[in-house]
Scaffold this motif. Structure first.
Motif, PDB file in Angstrom:
ATOM      1  N   ARG A  72       0.860  -1.294  -0.114  1.00 53.30           N
ATOM      2  CA  ARG A  72      -0.266   0.074   0.065  1.00 53.30           C
ATOM      3  C   ARG A  72       0.809   1.317  -0.009  1.00 53.30           C
ATOM      4  NH1 ARG A  72      -4.358   2.327  -1.763  1.00 53.30           N
ATOM      5  NH2 ARG A  72      -5.356   3.737  -0.497  1.00 53.30           N
ATOM      6  N   VAL A  73       1.901   1.360   0.697  1.00 53.92           N
ATOM      7  CA  VAL A  73       2.740   2.270   0.754  1.00 53.92           C
ATOM      8  C   VAL A  73       3.322   2.594  -0.534  1.00 53.92           C
ATOM      9  CG1 VAL A  73       4.920   3.343   1.725  1.00 53.92           C
ATOM     10  CG2 VAL A  73       3.299   2.194   3.162  1.00 53.92           C
ATOM     11  N   MET A  74       4.112   1.476  -1.070  1.00 50.01           N
ATOM     12  CA  MET A  74       4.455   1.569  -2.577  1.00 50.01           C
ATOM     13  C   MET A  74       3.511   2.180  -3.590  1.00 50.01           C
ATOM     14  SD  MET A  74       7.607   0.781  -2.334  1.00 50.01           S
ATOM     15  CE  MET A  74       8.021   0.915  -3.841  1.00 50.01           C
ATOM     16  N   GLU A  75       2.229   1.773  -3.595  1.00 45.08           N
ATOM     17  CA  GLU A  75       1.159   2.422  -4.268  1.00 45.08           C
ATOM     18  C   GLU A  75       0.875   3.916  -4.056  1.00 45.08           C
ATOM     19  OE1 GLU A  75      -2.104  -0.112  -3.681  1.00 45.08           O
ATOM     20  OE2 GLU A  75      -1.341  -1.745  -4.534  1.00 45.08           O
ATOM     21  N   LEU A  76       0.874   4.238  -2.771  1.00 45.13           N
ATOM     22  CA  LEU A  76       0.752   5.473  -2.485  1.00 45.13           C
ATOM     23  C   LEU A  76       1.964   6.310  -2.904  1.00 45.13           C
ATOM     24  CD1 LEU A  76      -0.958   5.451   1.248  1.00 45.13           C
ATOM     25  CD2 LEU A  76      -2.034   6.233  -0.932  1.00 45.13           C
ATOM     26  N   SER A  77       3.078   5.914  -2.845  1.00 44.81           N
ATOM     27  CA  SER A  77       4.349   6.574  -3.465  1.00 44.81           C
ATOM     28  C   SER A  77       4.159   6.850  -4.878  1.00 44.81           C
ATOM     29  CB  SER A  77       5.534   6.178  -2.924  1.00 44.81           C
ATOM     30  OG  SER A  77       6.815   6.514  -3.405  1.00 44.81           O
ATOM     31  N   THR A  78       3.889   5.757  -5.440  1.00 44.46           N
ATOM     32  CA  THR A  78       3.938   6.097  -6.878  1.00 44.46           C
ATOM     33  C   THR A  78       2.828   6.999  -7.328  1.00 44.46           C
ATOM     34  OG1 THR A  78       4.449   3.644  -7.291  1.00 44.46           O
ATOM     35  CG2 THR A  78       3.155   4.852  -9.018  1.00 44.46           C
ATOM     36  N   ARG A  79       1.564   7.084  -6.469  1.00 44.74           N
ATOM     37  CA  ARG A  79       0.494   8.032  -6.853  1.00 44.74           C
ATOM     38  C   ARG A  79       1.029   9.226  -6.677  1.00 44.74           C
ATOM     39  NH1 ARG A  79      -5.360   6.210  -4.432  1.00 44.74           N
ATOM     40  NH2 ARG A  79      -5.655   8.322  -5.526  1.00 44.74           N
ATOM     41  N   ILE A  80       1.712   9.597  -5.612  1.00 46.58           N
ATOM     42  CA  ILE A  80       2.465  10.917  -5.168  1.00 46.58           C
ATOM     43  C   ILE A  80       3.199  11.515  -6.327  1.00 46.58           C
ATOM     44  CG2 ILE A  80       3.831  12.235  -3.510  1.00 46.58           C
ATOM     45  CD1 ILE A  80       2.839  10.440  -1.282  1.00 46.58           C
ATOM     46  N   PHE A  81       4.268  10.692  -6.645  1.00 46.66           N
ATOM     47  CA  PHE A  81       4.935  11.114  -7.848  1.00 46.66           C
ATOM     48  C   PHE A  81       4.147  11.519  -9.170  1.00 46.66           C
ATOM     49  CE2 PHE A  81       8.447   8.403  -5.706  1.00 46.66           C
ATOM     50  CZ  PHE A  81       9.395   9.637  -5.730  1.00 46.66           C
ATOM     51  N   GLN A  82       2.975  10.711  -9.426  1.00 45.31           N
ATOM     52  CA  GLN A  82       2.211  10.930 -10.459  1.00 45.31           C
ATOM     53  C   GLN A  82       1.635  12.413 -10.389  1.00 45.31           C
ATOM     54  OE1 GLN A  82      -0.114   7.652 -10.787  1.00 45.31           O
ATOM     55  NE2 GLN A  82       1.280   6.385 -12.032  1.00 45.31           N
TER      56      GLN A  82
END
Length: 235
Positions: A72-82
């Motif tokens: 979940r943290v990795m998914e949130l990190s990807t969304r923050i970069f996007q």
């Protein structure tokens, strides 16, 4: 008598404690001796009933929870970069701005028999290549909110000569702002208009001189047309 009552009360508490401990021990012994399947789900039954306190009896379940949290943290990190890329595109990745002016003229611009776009042919800035000096027209490279400004200057020759002009800011053929002068008292005059306009991609904005009017005595840099993208429309 009071001392006897207190003693009996304490003895009863101790007896309840002993019975509770015996009950727990009995339940634990019954569970350990049970030969059938225990409903432990993902918990470690051997750890639960046989090992000492402090044993992590849900290690498997906790490991799965840790893996889910990490994912979940990795998914949130990807969304923050996007999201950061989107913000950069909105506030800093798109540059659209232009400034142009009429070159110096010995003769007046106009009068004409029809409304005519003003040729701001001296370009000092044209980020995004939206302004066309040949047509005197700005074509929006993308949809958004734009700021436009125009400055009009005119000077007549002799005393009593009529100053007569009207200039309009146009968006896709419709008037959105104008400035004019019609008198014999002033031999020199200027005015400025600034507006905010929503313009779709491919929309055109330009400045025109009305038929029968004229701009005279132009000094380079005094008749100007400029615009810039404030922010683009979100897709």
């Amino acid at each position: 008598m009071r001392a006897t009552a207190c003693t009996l009360f304490l003895l009863s508490l101790l007896w309840d404690s002993v019975r509770a401990e015996n009950s727990i021990s009995s339940l634990q012994m019954a569970a350990v001796s049970w030969e059938g399947e225990l409903p432990c789900r993902k918990w470690d039954c051997e750890c639960t009933f046989k090992n000492q306190r402090g044993c992590c009896c849900a290690a498997t379940e906790l490991q799965e929870a840790e893996d889910q949290i990490f994912q979940r943290v990795m998914e949130l990190s990807t969304r923050i970069f996007q999201l950061g890329d989107s913000i950069h595109e909105v506030i800093g990745g798109v540059r659209v701005a232009f400034t142009a002016s009429m070159s110096r003229r010995k003769t007046c611009f106009g009068p004409f028999t029809r409304n005519s776009p003003i040729p701001y042919d001296v370009i000092t800035l044209n980020h995004g290549s939206g302004y066309n000096p040949t047509l005197g027209t700005f074509t929006a490279p993308r949809s958004g909110l734009y700021s436009f400004a125009l400055s009009v200057y005119s000077k007549v020759g002799g005393e009593g000569e009529k100053m007569y002009y009207k200039v309009q800011l146009m968006r896709n053929g419709e008037v959105v702002a104008s400035t004019w002068e019609d008198n014999r008292e002033d031999s020199e005059d200027s005015s400025t208009q600034t507006v905010l306009l929503s313009v779709e991609q491919g929309g055109q904005v330009y400045v025109e001189l009305l038929s029968g009017r004229q701009l005279c005595g132009n000094v380079e840099g005094l008749n100007t047309f400029s615009g810039s993208l404030v922010y683009p429309s979100l897709p």
